[in-house]
Motif scaffolding. Structure first.
Motif, PDB file in Angstrom:
ATOM      1  N   TYR A  23       0.840  -1.206   0.000  1.00 40.45           N
ATOM      2  CA  TYR A  23       0.000   0.000   0.000  1.00 40.45           C
ATOM      3  C   TYR A  23       0.874   1.255   0.000  1.00 40.45           C
ATOM      4  O   TYR A  23       0.552   2.254  -0.659  1.00 40.45           O
ATOM      5  CB  TYR A  23      -0.923  -0.029   1.219  1.00 40.45           C
ATOM      6  N   VAL A  31       1.429  12.927   0.726  1.00 34.49           N
ATOM      7  CA  VAL A  31       0.868  12.473   2.011  1.00 34.49           C
ATOM      8  C   VAL A  31       1.992  12.263   3.025  1.00 34.49           C
ATOM      9  O   VAL A  31       1.879  12.663   4.191  1.00 34.49           O
ATOM     10  CB  VAL A  31       0.069  11.156   1.811  1.00 34.49           C
ATOM     11  N   TYR A  32       3.092  11.671   2.557  1.00 38.55           N
ATOM     12  CA  TYR A  32       4.220  11.436   3.470  1.00 38.55           C
ATOM     13  C   TYR A  32       4.881  12.759   3.864  1.00 38.55           C
ATOM     14  O   TYR A  32       5.346  12.923   4.990  1.00 38.55           O
ATOM     15  CB  TYR A  32       5.253  10.510   2.817  1.00 38.55           C
ATOM     16  N   HIS A  35       2.657  14.137   6.611  1.00 38.87           N
ATOM     17  CA  HIS A  35       2.538  13.385   7.867  1.00 38.87           C
ATOM     18  C   HIS A  35       3.867  12.960   8.478  1.00 38.87           C
ATOM     19  O   HIS A  35       4.099  13.167   9.653  1.00 38.87           O
ATOM     20  CB  HIS A  35       1.715  12.106   7.650  1.00 38.87           C
ATOM     21  N   SER A  36       4.695  12.301   7.661  1.00 38.75           N
ATOM     22  CA  SER A  36       5.792  11.550   8.257  1.00 38.75           C
ATOM     23  C   SER A  36       7.158  12.047   7.812  1.00 38.75           C
ATOM     24  O   SER A  36       8.033  11.245   7.515  1.00 38.75           O
ATOM     25  CB  SER A  36       5.621  10.058   7.943  1.00 38.75           C
ATOM     26  N   VAL A  41       6.783   5.778   5.423  1.00 37.77           N
ATOM     27  CA  VAL A  41       6.765   4.945   6.633  1.00 37.77           C
ATOM     28  C   VAL A  41       5.939   3.674   6.466  1.00 37.77           C
ATOM     29  O   VAL A  41       6.188   2.673   7.136  1.00 37.77           O
ATOM     30  CB  VAL A  41       6.255   5.733   7.865  1.00 37.77           C
ATOM     31  N   ASN A  42       4.958   3.727   5.569  1.00 43.09           N
ATOM     32  CA  ASN A  42       4.155   2.515   5.353  1.00 43.09           C
ATOM     33  C   ASN A  42       5.017   1.367   4.846  1.00 43.09           C
ATOM     34  O   ASN A  42       4.969   0.257   5.379  1.00 43.09           O
ATOM     35  CB  ASN A  42       3.036   2.786   4.354  1.00 43.09           C
TER      36      ASN A  42
ATOM     37  N   ALA B 346      -2.732  11.278  14.601  1.00 44.45           N
ATOM     38  CA  ALA B 346      -3.248  12.084  13.499  1.00 44.45           C
ATOM     39  C   ALA B 346      -2.122  12.849  12.804  1.00 44.45           C
ATOM     40  O   ALA B 346      -2.126  13.016  11.589  1.00 44.45           O
ATOM     41  CB  ALA B 346      -4.306  13.054  14.015  1.00 44.45           C
ATOM     42  N   LYS B 347      -1.155  13.321  13.602  1.00 43.80           N
ATOM     43  CA  LYS B 347      -0.091  14.143  13.023  1.00 43.80           C
ATOM     44  C   LYS B 347       0.897  13.322  12.195  1.00 43.80           C
ATOM     45  O   LYS B 347       1.257  13.703  11.093  1.00 43.80           O
ATOM     46  CB  LYS B 347       0.657  14.877  14.144  1.00 43.80           C
ATOM     47  N   TYR B 348       1.343  12.191  12.761  1.00 44.37           N
ATOM     48  CA  TYR B 348       2.497  11.506  12.157  1.00 44.37           C
ATOM     49  C   TYR B 348       2.169  10.293  11.275  1.00 44.37           C
ATOM     50  O   TYR B 348       2.990   9.894  10.461  1.00 44.37           O
ATOM     51  CB  TYR B 348       3.461  11.045  13.256  1.00 44.37           C
ATOM     52  N   LEU B 349       1.021   9.664  11.524  1.00 41.78           N
ATOM     53  CA  LEU B 349       0.800   8.405  10.802  1.00 41.78           C
ATOM     54  C   LEU B 349      -0.152   8.587   9.627  1.00 41.78           C
ATOM     55  O   LEU B 349      -1.306   8.970   9.808  1.00 41.78           O
ATOM     56  CB  LEU B 349       0.264   7.329  11.758  1.00 41.78           C
ATOM     57  N   PRO B 350       0.318   8.300   8.408  1.00 41.92           N
ATOM     58  CA  PRO B 350      -0.579   8.345   7.262  1.00 41.92           C
ATOM     59  C   PRO B 350      -1.468   7.106   7.250  1.00 41.92           C
ATOM     60  O   PRO B 350      -1.187   6.134   7.967  1.00 41.92           O
ATOM     61  CB  PRO B 350       0.390   8.322   6.071  1.00 41.92           C
ATOM     62  N   ASN B 351      -2.529   7.128   6.465  1.00 46.96           N
ATOM     63  CA  ASN B 351      -3.379   5.934   6.346  1.00 46.96           C
ATOM     64  C   ASN B 351      -2.499   4.736   6.015  1.00 46.96           C
ATOM     65  O   ASN B 351      -1.547   4.844   5.249  1.00 46.96           O
ATOM     66  CB  ASN B 351      -4.425   6.123   5.252  1.00 46.96           C
TER      67      ASN B 351
END
Lengths: 76, 578
Positions: A23, A31-32, A35-36, A41-42, B346-351
């Protein structure tokens, strides 16, 4: 023991790890970035989960091999 | 009843639901697989005393890794800083070592099926009944509180329906315990343990990276704590405890060491059947003793997983306010500390990874719930039902009662959860009663195991006196920011004001323990021993032959070296973060 708990633990982490890793490649890099800190990170953690799952499954296999070697000796 | 969501923080995608669904499939699958192997009441309530030490140890930690640990300790980390680590390095490790080295031989060696049953063998039936009843009520309330907290959290952060969350989580726990009993609960706790660790670790690492590593975190918190008049207090454990005014908890080192580190900690880890039941499921005495000792390893590392997120959250909020951390803010402008963990998710982890994080949260609530329910069904079935209603119950009948008790226990828990949703104060009231009942317990076990002269009347009236001491102490003291009343204290006459409710709790525990300890000694000396010395063998230290050294495991894996290593590591951690 009726069930080696490392089996379901290993299968769960292997399955969810592969799902996450796959995914992760489909997700928009934006998106990364949001967020990350720009890291995928996924996929990174998906691989870590999968490796952990495989280690668990290998431990189950090693135990089974050891038990199967021991049981003929016990019979004899 | 449906509570409308206040603010939805997280939006899940199909991949998140898939991971959550996968987790439920495995949880239920473990219960279903174990059902085929379950035959006797010992299998259902005690896992047939067949599990290896490492599984029991992870179950031991997992059962304790509930709502309070994950959400509560992150909140505590933000509110009180690294001082919250006292709940681990002072308030858990020494007690777990004491349990493994000194108390497990009595619990496991006496072949009792529960902690109240030990009290029956050592003292008498009335002490057992008092302990069993108070424990049963406490566990079922704790399970209800876990259920309420989970449903409320999911309602707030995801907008899910409160009733659906409550019913779904109860049903899953019900199915896997009903099917596989204690083994199913412990196995699921192992899965939940790994999921919580691996699910929350990315959050900590990303948070630390964002704030500039540990040194960046210290820098932000130094500025934050200086602004609150306690420079450096958020990143130290003991350095600011000479004076209660110098640290955010408002307590001095003696209250921490004696109240938390001795009375509360030993009272919980050494007498609470919820955790001890996991060690009693071990396959032999050596494994039973090693269970709490092995469990010290993940336990002492847990602050990095649950308290550090709280530190990161407060540092981010201090650095950039709501723009840096989207967290709900209370009326006084402070972040809502209970939302620390969801806000970081919510801040750091994407779906994708977010699904893992949410599943880890759900797992933590369910493991807390399941731990309480399995302890409840064992105590109810063995210590109350079999003793008072059907002493000649067959083994199959006890399994049926155990399963029915699981259903009833979860129904009562659900009722408690709805009561908690209706009345805000009910949770405070329950916590208060827990404090009254739990604090004196360790005194009775300590005297029972190490003083052969302690009598049944001494133990019973000691417990009553200890509980009364706690109530009177609470009636005469109040935290500084609270109005005197039944829940907050000072309802008799305010004689002392504490800097915080936590300081009041620690000192209340010291008074309750002392009241029970002295009460038990005086009443024991005034009454005749009700057990012959012959009957006390295996129950009292001085009358029990020393255990032979277990030669089947390597020297470093034996209880004494393990215990020494755990204590040394705990002292080292306290020194590093002094």
């Amino acid at each position: 023991m009726s069930l080696d708990i490392r089996l379901p633990v290993g299968l769960f982490f292997l399955a969810s790890g592969l799902l996450l890793a796959g995914y992760g490649l489909l997700v928009d890099p934006e998106v990364y970035a949001r967020h990350s800190l720009g890291q995928n990170v996924n996929s990174i953690w998906g691989l870590i989960f999968a490796v952990f799952g495989i280690i668990m499954l290998l431990l189950v296999r090693r135990t089974r091999i050891r038990e199967s070697r021991q049981s003929p000796k016990e019979k004899s | 009843m449906t509570t409308p969501p206040s603010s939805v923080l997280l939006e899940l995608a199909w991949v998140d639901y898939l991971i959550l669904g996968l987790y439920f499939v495995f949880v239920l699958g473990i219960g279903w697989t174990l059902k085929k192997h379950l035959r006797t009441s010992s299998d259902f309530f005690e896992s047939g005393r067949s599990l290896p030490a490492w599984i029991c140890a992870l179950g031991f930690v997992g059962a304790n890794l509930g709502a309070q640990e994950v959400i509560g300790m992150a909140a505590s980390g933000a509110k009180y800083g690294l001082l919250s680590a006292h709940f681990y390095w002072v308030g858990a490790i020494p007690a777990m070592v004491f349990l493994g080295l000194f108390m497990m031989p009595f619990y496991y060696g006496s072949k009792v099926r529960s902690v109240p049953e030990y009290l029956k063998l050592r003292f008498d039936e009335k002490t057992r009944a008092l302990n069993a009843l108070s424990f049963a009520v406490m566990t079922v309330f704790s399970s209800g509180i876990s259920m309420f907290a989970l449903a409320k959290l999911l309602n707030a952060i995801l907008g899910w329906n409160f009733d659906v969350c409550l019913v779904a989580s109860s049903l899953v726990v019900l199915v896997y315990i009903y099917a596989g009993g204690l083994t199913s609960a412990i196995y699921n706790e192992v899965l939940q343990f790994f999921l919580i660790v691996l699910g929350l670790l990315p959050l900590v690492l990303l948070g630390l990276q964002d704030i500039g590593g540990w040194s960046g975190l210290e820098k932000q918190l130094a500025s934050y704590s200086a602004g609150r008049g306690m420079p450096g207090a958020w990143t130290s454990t003991f350095a600011h405890t000479a004076n209660p005014a110098d640290n955010p908890i408002g307590i001095e080192w003696f209250g921490i060491v004696a109240g938390l580190g001795f009375v509360l900690s030993f009272g919980y880890w050494c007498t609470d059947f919820l955790v001890i039941q996991r060690a009693m499921a071990a396959k032999d005495m050596s494994a039973a003793r090693r269970t709490p000792l092995i469990a010290t390893v993940p336990k002492m590392l847990m602050p990095f997983l649950v308290i550090v997120p709280g530190l990161i959250a407060i540092a981010l909020f201090h650095r950039g306010g709501s723009a840096d951390l989207p967290i709900p803010v209370t009326a006084d402008g402070q972040p809502d500390f209970n939302m620390v963990m969801p806000s970081l998710l919510a801040k750091y982890l994407p779906n994708g990874l977010l699904g893992v994080g949410i599943t880890a949260l759900v797992a933590s609530f369910m493991s807390g719930m399941a731990g309480n329910v399995t302890a409840f069904n064992t105590v109810w079935t063995y210590d109350l039902y079999q003793r008072w209603f059907k002493p000649d119950a067959s083994d199959a009948h006890l399994v049926r009662v155990g399963r029915l008790t699981t259903v009833v226990g979860l129904l009562i828990s659900a009722a408690c959860a709805y009561a908690a949703a209706q009345f805000n104060n009910i949770m405070d009231a329950v916590q208060l009663v827990f404090g009254f009942v739990n604090a004196p317990l360790f005194a009775v076990f300590l005297l029972g195991m190490f003083w052969r002269r302690a009598t049944g009347h001494g133990a019973f009236f000691g417990l009553v006196l200890g509980t009364l001491s706690a109530a009177i102490f609470q009636g005469c003291t109040v935290p500084v920011s609270e109005t005197p009343g039944l829940l907050k204290g000072g309802w008799i006459s305010v004689q002392h004001t504490f800097a915080s409710s936590m300081a009041q709790n620690f000192w209340m525990a010291i008074f309750a323990f002392t009241g029970c300890f002295l009460g038990c000694i005086f009443v024991s000396l005034a009454t005749r021993p009700n057990r012959k010395e012959e009957e006390l063998k295996g129950l009292v230290y001085s009358l029990t032959p020393r255990l032979p050294t277990d030669m089947s495991v390597a020297w470093y894996a034996r209880p004494v070296p393990l215990g020494i290593a755990a204590l040394a590591a705990s002292i080292l951690l306290n020194l590093i973060f002094w």
